[in-house]
Scaffold this motif. Structure first.
Motif, PDB file in Angstrom:
ATOM      1  N   HIS A  37       0.823  -1.222   0.000  1.00  0.00           N
ATOM      2  CA  HIS A  37       0.000   0.000   0.000  1.00  0.00           C
ATOM      3  C   HIS A  37       0.859   1.275   0.000  1.00  0.00           C
ATOM      4  O   HIS A  37       0.577   2.226   0.733  1.00  0.00           O
ATOM      5  CB  HIS A  37      -0.955   0.046   1.190  1.00  0.00           C
ATOM      6  CG  HIS A  37      -1.865  -1.124   1.323  1.00  0.00           C
ATOM      7  ND1 HIS A  37      -2.809  -1.445   0.372  1.00  0.00           N
ATOM      8  CD2 HIS A  37      -1.983  -2.051   2.292  1.00  0.00           C
ATOM      9  CE1 HIS A  37      -3.469  -2.522   0.769  1.00  0.00           C
ATOM     10  NE2 HIS A  37      -2.986  -2.910   1.917  1.00  0.00           N
ATOM     11  N   ALA A  38       1.945   1.287  -0.795  1.00  0.00           N
ATOM     12  CA  ALA A  38       2.794   2.486  -0.938  1.00  0.00           C
ATOM     13  C   ALA A  38       3.604   2.803   0.308  1.00  0.00           C
ATOM     14  O   ALA A  38       4.119   3.913   0.459  1.00  0.00           O
ATOM     15  CB  ALA A  38       1.965   3.710  -1.344  1.00  0.00           C
ATOM     16  N   GLY A 179      -5.851   8.227  -4.596  1.00  0.00           N
ATOM     17  CA  GLY A 179      -5.388   6.867  -4.789  1.00  0.00           C
ATOM     18  C   GLY A 179      -6.503   5.851  -4.856  1.00  0.00           C
ATOM     19  O   GLY A 179      -6.659   5.130  -5.842  1.00  0.00           O
ATOM     20  N   VAL A 180      -7.315   5.780  -3.805  1.00  0.00           N
ATOM     21  CA  VAL A 180      -8.406   4.810  -3.740  1.00  0.00           C
ATOM     22  C   VAL A 180      -9.417   5.048  -4.856  1.00  0.00           C
ATOM     23  O   VAL A 180     -10.057   4.118  -5.347  1.00  0.00           O
ATOM     24  CB  VAL A 180      -9.084   4.865  -2.350  1.00  0.00           C
ATOM     25  CG1 VAL A 180     -10.335   3.997  -2.307  1.00  0.00           C
ATOM     26  CG2 VAL A 180      -8.100   4.411  -1.272  1.00  0.00           C
ATOM     27  N   ILE A 210      -0.385  11.628   1.832  1.00  0.00           N
ATOM     28  CA  ILE A 210      -0.046  10.377   2.512  1.00  0.00           C
ATOM     29  C   ILE A 210       0.358   9.294   1.525  1.00  0.00           C
ATOM     30  O   ILE A 210       1.337   8.575   1.742  1.00  0.00           O
ATOM     31  CB  ILE A 210      -1.223   9.937   3.409  1.00  0.00           C
ATOM     32  CG1 ILE A 210      -1.303  10.868   4.623  1.00  0.00           C
ATOM     33  CG2 ILE A 210      -1.095   8.482   3.849  1.00  0.00           C
ATOM     34  CD1 ILE A 210      -2.612  10.839   5.351  1.00  0.00           C
ATOM     35  N   GLN A 211      -0.379   9.174   0.438  1.00  0.00           N
ATOM     36  CA  GLN A 211      -0.019   8.187  -0.575  1.00  0.00           C
ATOM     37  C   GLN A 211       0.785   8.810  -1.708  1.00  0.00           C
ATOM     38  O   GLN A 211       1.695   8.186  -2.241  1.00  0.00           O
ATOM     39  CB  GLN A 211      -1.283   7.528  -1.138  1.00  0.00           C
ATOM     40  CG  GLN A 211      -1.005   6.354  -2.058  1.00  0.00           C
ATOM     41  CD  GLN A 211      -2.257   5.601  -2.469  1.00  0.00           C
ATOM     42  OE1 GLN A 211      -2.480   5.356  -3.652  1.00  0.00           O
ATOM     43  NE2 GLN A 211      -3.069   5.225  -1.509  1.00  0.00           N
ATOM     44  N   SER A 212       0.483  10.052  -2.057  1.00  0.00           N
ATOM     45  CA  SER A 212       1.084  10.666  -3.236  1.00  0.00           C
ATOM     46  C   SER A 212       2.400  11.370  -2.958  1.00  0.00           C
ATOM     47  O   SER A 212       3.121  11.740  -3.884  1.00  0.00           O
ATOM     48  CB  SER A 212       0.101  11.675  -3.849  1.00  0.00           C
ATOM     49  OG  SER A 212      -0.310  12.637  -2.886  1.00  0.00           O
ATOM     50  N   VAL A 235       1.540  13.599   5.942  1.00  0.00           N
ATOM     51  CA  VAL A 235       2.410  12.554   5.400  1.00  0.00           C
ATOM     52  C   VAL A 235       2.319  11.320   6.279  1.00  0.00           C
ATOM     53  O   VAL A 235       2.072  11.410   7.483  1.00  0.00           O
ATOM     54  CB  VAL A 235       3.878  13.030   5.295  1.00  0.00           C
ATOM     55  CG1 VAL A 235       4.020  14.143   4.276  1.00  0.00           C
ATOM     56  CG2 VAL A 235       4.412  13.504   6.663  1.00  0.00           C
ATOM     57  N   ALA A 236       2.518  10.162   5.666  1.00  0.00           N
ATOM     58  CA  ALA A 236       2.555   8.890   6.403  1.00  0.00           C
ATOM     59  C   ALA A 236       3.178   7.857   5.463  1.00  0.00           C
ATOM     60  O   ALA A 236       4.117   8.176   4.741  1.00  0.00           O
ATOM     61  CB  ALA A 236       1.160   8.482   6.864  1.00  0.00           C
ATOM     62  N   LYS A 237       2.643   6.646   5.435  1.00  0.00           N
ATOM     63  CA  LYS A 237       3.089   5.562   4.560  1.00  0.00           C
ATOM     64  C   LYS A 237       4.603   5.513   4.428  1.00  0.00           C
ATOM     65  O   LYS A 237       5.288   4.992   5.281  1.00  0.00           O
ATOM     66  CB  LYS A 237       2.376   5.652   3.215  1.00  0.00           C
ATOM     67  CG  LYS A 237       0.877   5.342   3.329  1.00  0.00           C
ATOM     68  CD  LYS A 237       0.238   5.129   1.977  1.00  0.00           C
ATOM     69  CE  LYS A 237      -1.259   4.861   2.104  1.00  0.00           C
ATOM     70  NZ  LYS A 237      -1.567   3.567   2.700  1.00  0.00           N
TER      71      LYS A 237
END
Length: 374
Positions: A37-38, A179-180, A210-212, A235-237
């Protein structure tokens, strides 16, 4: 006791990872084009990453935020330098949903307003406020229902202008790339006008990267393609390469007030060691540039395939939409060709590989992918 059954699972037990490959308990090797999941940004078990975490764990893994933790300061300094927001503040927490939750709360503290504008097909998390900003009704329990969250059509600036003109909105929250929703990219011109109308109406602009973000799109943040700045960035992932961590980047106009925000585990010593290792590796190995170059190659090659209806993406965040359901193709790709990919909805493949994916590995993927879509 058994696990609460919330996800459908592939019949695979992954026990080892190295770079852009993972291995199951039977010794099979898989090319990883999904990165969990990135989440995997610098590659599985990168030697420097493992060394930094091991060294830190041999010193201290955790203590509370009631004392100075200079590792947090190092994360903030290095992140600011690499992402271009060196004058912002950083609040460290644990997950993407928690980052968005705190950003929404911080915006409301700042201007005293209640309403939040999100976008159709958005996904921002599953916590109390973030699930209300997520356009998936089945995720929302009755307790989550609220009239304070409104969804705008994606890329529709006139709808946004009309809503924000009421000056009832605390914030607008938008993903750098959805993303989703199937890798949907906001128009650069839309983001520029969104930035302008938020400024004019005193509305806080939150961009969910967070994903991008974190280099995935070939720039540090996806919104930087539009040449704008956000008020709050989440931000995360990829921030910890698999170690749970997230953050909110906070514009200097926000004033910290004791008691408004808090966290038990956020920014702990071990998490910071992971984040520092990630930033060091990204800089040393030029992974943002690599994501752009390898991503451009993949999208050019994918666009040559007539079976694909549309290819969307930037850098190593790529969606391939088909006219038919992809479930069988994705299953064959995994079990016959030994390649992990993601999906969203029923018709879209999603590629979110580690940012260290090489050109040779991208070519390897294309060979396997062409076999299953032929």
């Amino acid at each position: 006791m058994k696990l609460f059954d919330v996800f459908p699972l592939f019949d695979l037990n992954i026990v080892k990872g190295e770079g852009c490959y993972v291995y199951d308990d039977k010794g099979n090797k898989y090319l990883d084009l999904y990165g969990g999941h990135a989440v995997i940004s610098v590659g599985h078990t990168h030697p420097y990453y493992v060394e930094k975490l091991t060294d830190q764990l041999n010193k201290i893994g955790f203590y509370s935020n009631s004392v100075i933790n200079k590792l947090q300061q190092e994360v903030a300094q290095k992140l600011g330098e690499q992402c271009g927001y060196s004058d912002y503040f950083l609040f460290l927490i644990n997950s993407g949903a928690e980052a968005n939750e705190n950003a929404i709360k911080l915006a409301s503290f700042h201007n005293g307003r209640k309403k939040v504008l999100a976008f159709a097909k958005a996904f921002h998390g599953r916590t109390s406020a973030t699930v209300m900003a997520t356009d998936i009704p089945s995720y929302q329990a009755p307790v989550n229902e609220s009239k304070n969250f409104v969804f705008a059509p994606f890329n529709d600036i006139e709808f946004v202008k009309k809503e924000l003109a009421t000056k009832e909105y605390s914030s607008v929250i938008i993903e750098g790339i959805q993303g989703v929703a199937g890798i949907q990219i906001p128009d650069d011109s839309f983001l520029k006008e969104l930035r302008q109308v938020c400024t004019e109406t005193g509305t806080i602009l939150i961009i969910d990267e967070i994903q991008s973000g974190y280099g995935r799109c070939g720039k540090f943040f996806a919104h930087q393609y539009a040449g704008i700045e956000a008020d709050l960035i989440t931000v995360a992932k990829g921030i910890g390469n698999g170690f749970p961590m997230s953050g909110v980047l906070i514009h200097p106009m926000f004033k910290a007030v004791y008691g408004q925000l808090g966290t038990t585990f956020g920014g702990n010593h071990l998490a910071c060691a992971a984040a520092i290792a990630v930033l060091d590796i990204m800089k040393e190995e030029k992974l943002v540039e690599n994501a752009y170059n390898v991503g451009e190659y993949l999208m050019q090659e994918l666009k040559k395939l007539p079976q694909i209806k549309e290819v969307r993406g930037r850098g190593l965040m790529i969606g391939m939409e088909f006219d038919k359901p992809i479930k069988e193709m994705r299953t064959r790709l995994l079990f016959e060709e030994k390649v992990f990919t993601g999906s969203t909805g029923t018709h879209v493949f999603r590629l979110l590989p580690p940012l260290c994916l090489t050109m040779e590995q991208a070519k390897e993927f294309m060979v396997h992918f062409k076999k299953v879509i032929a």
